[in-house]
Design a protein around this motif. Structure first.
Motif, PDB file in Angstrom:
ATOM      1  N   ARG A  28       0.832  -1.209   0.000  1.00  0.00           N
ATOM      2  CA  ARG A  28       0.000   0.000   0.000  1.00  0.00           C
ATOM      3  C   ARG A  28       0.865   1.257   0.000  1.00  0.00           C
ATOM      4  NH1 ARG A  28      -5.312  -0.128   2.282  1.00  0.00           N
ATOM      5  NH2 ARG A  28      -6.262  -2.169   2.033  1.00  0.00           N
ATOM      6  N   LYS A  29       2.075   1.132  -0.538  1.00  0.00           N
ATOM      7  CA  LYS A  29       3.020   2.258  -0.713  1.00  0.00           C
ATOM      8  C   LYS A  29       3.641   2.726   0.607  1.00  0.00           C
ATOM      9  CE  LYS A  29       1.885   2.655  -5.128  1.00  0.00           C
ATOM     10  NZ  LYS A  29       2.761   2.136  -6.168  1.00  0.00           N
ATOM     11  N   GLY A  30       3.606   1.866   1.645  1.00  0.00           N
ATOM     12  CA  GLY A  30       4.238   2.234   2.909  1.00  0.00           C
ATOM     13  C   GLY A  30       5.735   1.951   2.868  1.00  0.00           C
ATOM     14  N   GLU A  31       6.517   2.764   3.578  1.00  0.00           N
ATOM     15  CA  GLU A  31       7.966   2.532   3.673  1.00  0.00           C
ATOM     16  C   GLU A  31       8.319   2.273   5.136  1.00  0.00           C
ATOM     17  OE1 GLU A  31      10.107   5.837   2.036  1.00  0.00           O
ATOM     18  OE2 GLU A  31       8.967   5.762   0.157  1.00  0.00           O
ATOM     19  N   LEU A  32       8.943   1.125   5.400  1.00  0.00           N
ATOM     20  CA  LEU A  32       9.329   0.780   6.772  1.00  0.00           C
ATOM     21  C   LEU A  32      10.495   1.673   7.183  1.00  0.00           C
ATOM     22  CD1 LEU A  32       8.916  -1.149   9.179  1.00  0.00           C
ATOM     23  CD2 LEU A  32      10.581  -2.673   8.135  1.00  0.00           C
ATOM     24  N   GLN A  33      10.305   2.421   8.289  1.00  0.00           N
ATOM     25  CA  GLN A  33      11.360   3.351   8.705  1.00  0.00           C
ATOM     26  C   GLN A  33      12.043   2.939   9.999  1.00  0.00           C
ATOM     27  OE1 GLN A  33       9.540   7.297   8.623  1.00  0.00           O
ATOM     28  NE2 GLN A  33      10.385   7.489   6.568  1.00  0.00           N
ATOM     29  N   GLY A  34      11.465   1.966  10.674  1.00  0.00           N
ATOM     30  CA  GLY A  34      12.091   1.533  11.929  1.00  0.00           C
ATOM     31  C   GLY A  34      11.416   0.283  12.447  1.00  0.00           C
ATOM     32  N   MET A  35      12.200  -0.525  13.164  1.00  0.00           N
ATOM     33  CA  MET A  35      11.658  -1.769  13.715  1.00  0.00           C
ATOM     34  C   MET A  35      12.383  -2.013  15.031  1.00  0.00           C
ATOM     35  SD  MET A  35      11.512  -5.288  11.602  1.00  0.00           S
ATOM     36  CE  MET A  35      10.903  -6.827  12.242  1.00  0.00           C
ATOM     37  N   SER A  36      11.633  -2.118  16.122  1.00  0.00           N
ATOM     38  CA  SER A  36      12.299  -2.294  17.418  1.00  0.00           C
ATOM     39  C   SER A  36      11.433  -3.165  18.318  1.00  0.00           C
ATOM     40  CB  SER A  36      12.526  -0.932  18.078  1.00  0.00           C
ATOM     41  OG  SER A  36      11.292  -0.255  18.214  1.00  0.00           O
ATOM     42  N   PRO A  37      12.064  -3.867  19.289  1.00  0.00           N
ATOM     43  CA  PRO A  37      11.253  -4.694  20.196  1.00  0.00           C
ATOM     44  C   PRO A  37      10.427  -3.806  21.116  1.00  0.00           C
ATOM     45  CG  PRO A  37      13.585  -4.727  20.830  1.00  0.00           C
ATOM     46  CD  PRO A  37      13.493  -3.952  19.560  1.00  0.00           C
ATOM     47  N   ALA A  38       9.191  -4.213  21.398  1.00  0.00           N
ATOM     48  CA  ALA A  38       8.326  -3.479  22.334  1.00  0.00           C
ATOM     49  C   ALA A  38       8.017  -4.410  23.508  1.00  0.00           C
ATOM     50  CB  ALA A  38       7.046  -3.033  21.630  1.00  0.00           C
ATOM     51  N   ASN A  39       7.147  -3.958  24.416  1.00  0.00           N
ATOM     52  CA  ASN A  39       6.852  -4.768  25.610  1.00  0.00           C
ATOM     53  C   ASN A  39       6.078  -6.041  25.266  1.00  0.00           C
ATOM     54  OD1 ASN A  39       7.780  -2.508  26.976  1.00  0.00           O
ATOM     55  ND2 ASN A  39       5.762  -1.573  26.920  1.00  0.00           N
ATOM     56  N   GLY A  40       6.268  -7.059  26.096  1.00  0.00           N
ATOM     57  CA  GLY A  40       5.432  -8.260  26.050  1.00  0.00           C
ATOM     58  C   GLY A  40       5.540  -9.072  24.781  1.00  0.00           C
ATOM     59  N   GLY A  41       6.753  -9.184  24.195  1.00  0.00           N
ATOM     60  CA  GLY A  41       6.940 -10.008  22.996  1.00  0.00           C
ATOM     61  C   GLY A  41       6.412  -9.362  21.724  1.00  0.00           C
ATOM     62  N   TYR A  42       6.095  -8.072  21.784  1.00  0.00           N
ATOM     63  CA  TYR A  42       5.613  -7.356  20.602  1.00  0.00           C
ATOM     64  C   TYR A  42       6.788  -6.704  19.861  1.00  0.00           C
ATOM     65  CZ  TYR A  42       0.566  -7.582  21.454  1.00  0.00           C
ATOM     66  OH  TYR A  42      -0.741  -8.001  21.587  1.00  0.00           O
ATOM     67  N   THR A  43       6.578  -6.415  18.589  1.00  0.00           N
ATOM     68  CA  THR A  43       7.550  -5.657  17.796  1.00  0.00           C
ATOM     69  C   THR A  43       6.880  -4.361  17.370  1.00  0.00           C
ATOM     70  OG1 THR A  43       8.532  -7.704  16.995  1.00  0.00           O
ATOM     71  CG2 THR A  43       8.970  -5.722  15.699  1.00  0.00           C
ATOM     72  N   ARG A  44       7.608  -3.258  17.467  1.00  0.00           N
ATOM     73  CA  ARG A  44       7.049  -1.980  17.005  1.00  0.00           C
ATOM     74  C   ARG A  44       7.618  -1.637  15.633  1.00  0.00           C
ATOM     75  NH1 ARG A  44       6.256   3.235  20.709  1.00  0.00           N
ATOM     76  NH2 ARG A  44       4.611   1.840  21.400  1.00  0.00           N
ATOM     77  N   LEU A  45       6.710  -1.458  14.663  1.00  0.00           N
ATOM     78  CA  LEU A  45       7.099  -1.076  13.306  1.00  0.00           C
ATOM     79  C   LEU A  45       6.692   0.376  13.080  1.00  0.00           C
ATOM     80  CD1 LEU A  45       5.520  -4.184  11.523  1.00  0.00           C
ATOM     81  CD2 LEU A  45       7.882  -3.953  12.262  1.00  0.00           C
ATOM     82  N   GLU A  46       7.533   1.111  12.384  1.00  0.00           N
ATOM     83  CA  GLU A  46       7.193   2.507  12.079  1.00  0.00           C
ATOM     84  C   GLU A  46       7.217   2.681  10.558  1.00  0.00           C
ATOM     85  OE1 GLU A  46       9.098   6.890  12.825  1.00  0.00           O
ATOM     86  OE2 GLU A  46       9.402   5.412  14.411  1.00  0.00           O
TER      87      GLU A  46
END
Length: 610
Positions: free
Chosen positions: A428-446
């Protein structure tokens, strides 16, 4: 001469969605003696609108006032959703400081950043309240570090960086300045507000100056302007002039009708108000946000931040389906027009334009949620109408290059779903700008993604993450057009003839895809009754009955097993419809339909487009 009014504090409560702003206001109201001891008070008393109560979100900013140790604290509860950011921007002009509420588990979230940036730009003092510290998984000290990092990222001044922290549980009704303290009430938060939020400043002997920051609306008295007295005094029956910073030609003589101040949840009539008071003024018919009420001797407009422009639009039109007029109370175009223009009285982020057709109005807002709340309100009031797919509003630069609105999307997902989310948003034309671990086994994507790339995605997102994903977005300006985008990879199942759906017809249809309706539902030719997993539309006769013979009886239908239909909410329907479809909205039903109902004309139109 400028002076401070020490017996007043004006403060706004800002936070990300669901971090406990409104519950915190409840606790402050209860402990300031506003309610009688035996008075029953419902939760989230500030969320007065039905939709606010059901969804647990604040849509409209609310004013209230409490007294503590001889000081009047005017509190403004603001929305946390970026779609209602127009509300936040303007109410901050009325206050001298903000209480930033942050969840002790979730920590700093995207909207926290959005609303805090606005407050810091205006030079407001900050008090941080880390809420929900009684949650089992709370991590208040780590969250404090996150808030300080955010303040540094947003270029906060030294004074703002030195903000006090208060730890609280709004639900349990206590706050403490230190995690080891044994406080059992909200007194530490009250004291921190009085000590750290500056008293309002102004010249009580100067000419009147009052900036209108919010508009309230009442059927009986019409428009009510709400704002803070910056200089001088304002009295009932006072002759004033209205001027506007962004409209230098505006100059109108008016008379103050009635004047109110806030006490608890009520407006109380007063005869006069002086600097620092937050007042509501009725009796001035054509009053707008950003207007300054001044003394006629020396009119001077107070500078005012322009409200952010809408980013998406949809057409609201008269319902012309074969079932039109059977379920709604307000159907003609004049009713729809009156209702839409009435919404402009209180919602400054909304735009309503008339189109070439008297039956169609273009309505623009800050996001899908913004417009869906308006649709839901109208539906509950008895309106019947149809809406088109939401489309983004493009801008053009001086060289006529097409620009489109962009969003930053922050996505928190369990690790196993990151691949599916990245693949969908990239398509959908999104560009991944960051990826980092978040709380509780989650991953945060920006992601940086065009606003139109998010239209219709939320439903898919919930399916792809099995309901475990959290997605937040904030507007990030305009950028060069990113190219064409197809909204939907699936087709529609379309009713072929009008009538009532029958089990036999639906049994045949369900082999082609998932159905939105069950038996005994009124349908018409061109109505969408399901989703085809393939990319093409299929026409199906769901009113078809079995031909009866000597050996077949109609009771055989009862043995046919139907899969339960997909029950679609308003948001899911708005997400699902494609550009050649409409959503028919009535008080009792939501129906998806093709814009062109006649199958022959529809095919002809599709061929012409190619």
């Amino acid at each position: 001469m400028k002076m401070k009014r020490e017996d007043v504090r004006n403060v706004a409560i800002i936070a990300h969605v669901d971090h406990g702003k409104t519950t915190l206001v409840d606790a402050l109201l209860k402990q300031s003696g506003i309610f009688r001891e035996n008075q029953e008070v419902m939760e989230r008393v500030m969320d007065s609108n039905d939709i606010e109560r059901e969804r647990g979100i604040t849509i409209l900013s609310k004013n209230t006032a409490v007294h503590y140790n001889g000081t009047k604290i005017n509190i403004i509860d603001t929305p946390g959703h970026a779609d209602f950011g127009g509300e936040v921007e303007r109410v901050l002009k009325m206050v001298d400081g903000v209480i930033l509420v942050v969840d002790a588990y979730e920590g700093v979230m995207p909207q926290t950043k959005f609303v805090l940036r606005k407050a810091l730009e205006l030079g407001l003092s900050v008090v941080t309240c880390i809420n929900k510290i009684d949650r089992p998984e709370a991590r208040p000290m780590e969250v404090e570090e996150e808030v300080l990092e955010l303040l540094m990222d947003l270029d906060a001044s030294e004074e703002q960086l030195d903000c006090p922290f208060v730890y609280a549980s709004a639900k349990a009704g206590f706050a403490k300045k230190d995690l080891d303290d044994q406080d059992t009430d909200m007194a530490p938060l009250f004291m921190t507000i009085i000590d750290h939020i500056p008293a309002p400043e102004g010249d009580p002997d100067a000419n009147t100056q009052l900036l209108i920051s919010t508009i309230d609306y009442n059927e009986y008295v019409g428009r009510i302007g709400v704002g803070k007295v910056d200089n001088g005094r304002i009295r009932v029956n006072q002759e004033c002039v209205i001027v506007n910073h962004h409209d230098p030609d505006k100059f109108r003589k008016v008379k103050v009708g009635k004047l109110y101040e806030y006490e608890g949840l009520n407006k109380v009539e007063v005869q006069e108000a002086t600097i620092g008071a937050i007042v509501a003024i009725s009796g001035i018919a054509d009053i707008h946000i950003g207007d300054t009420l001044c003394s006629p001797e020396k009119p001077e407009a107070i500078p005012f931040q322009k409200i952010s422009e809408p980013t998406i639009a949809m057409n609201f039109m008269v319902n012309d389906s074969p079932l039109a007029g059977q379920e709604g109370k307000y159907i003609p175009p004049r009713h729809i027009r009156e209702r839409l223009f009435r919404e402009l009285n209180t919602d400054v982020s909304l735009r309503v334009e008339e189109t070439d057709s008297p039956d169609c109005f273009k309505v623009s807002g800050r996001g899908e949620l913004h417009l869906s709340v308006l649709i839901e309100n109208m539906r509950r009031e008895g309106f019947e109408f149809a809406v088109s797919k939401a489309e983004v509003l493009y801008h053009y630069d001086e060289r006529n290059h097409k620009l489109e609105p962009m969003e930053i999307a922050y996505v928190d997902v369990p690790e196993e779903f990151t691949g599916a989310v990245i693949q969908k948003l990239t398509s959908r034309k999104g560009e991944l700008q960051g990826m980092s671990p978040a709380n509780g086994g989650y991953t945060r994507l920006e992601f940086a993604i065009p606003s139109r790339g998010l239209i219709g995605y939320r439903g898919e997102f919930m399916t792809d993450t099995k309901g475990n994903g959290i997605m937040n977005t904030s507007f990030d300006g305009y950028a060069t057009f990113k190219g064409e985008l197809s909204y939907r990879k699936t087709g529609s199942l379309i009713a072929y003839e009008s009538g009532e759906s029958i089990t036999y017809g639906l049994f045949g249809a369900q082999e082609r895809g998932s159905l939105f309706i069950g038996p005994g539902v009124k349908v018409y030719s061109g109505m969408v009754i399901g989703q085809n997993p393939k990319a093409e539309d299929i026409e199906i006769n769901v009113c078809k009955t079995k031909k009866l013979t000597n050996t077949r009886s109609s009771s055989a239908d009862e043995s046919l097993k139907l899969t339960p239909p997909r029950d679609m909410s308003l948001e899911q329907c708005l997400d699902f419809i494609d550009t050649d479809e409409l959503l028919e909205i009535t008080p009792s039903n939501l129906r998806i339909r093709k814009k062109i109902l006649d199958p022959t004309l529809r095919k002809r139109s599709a061929i012409n487009k190619k």
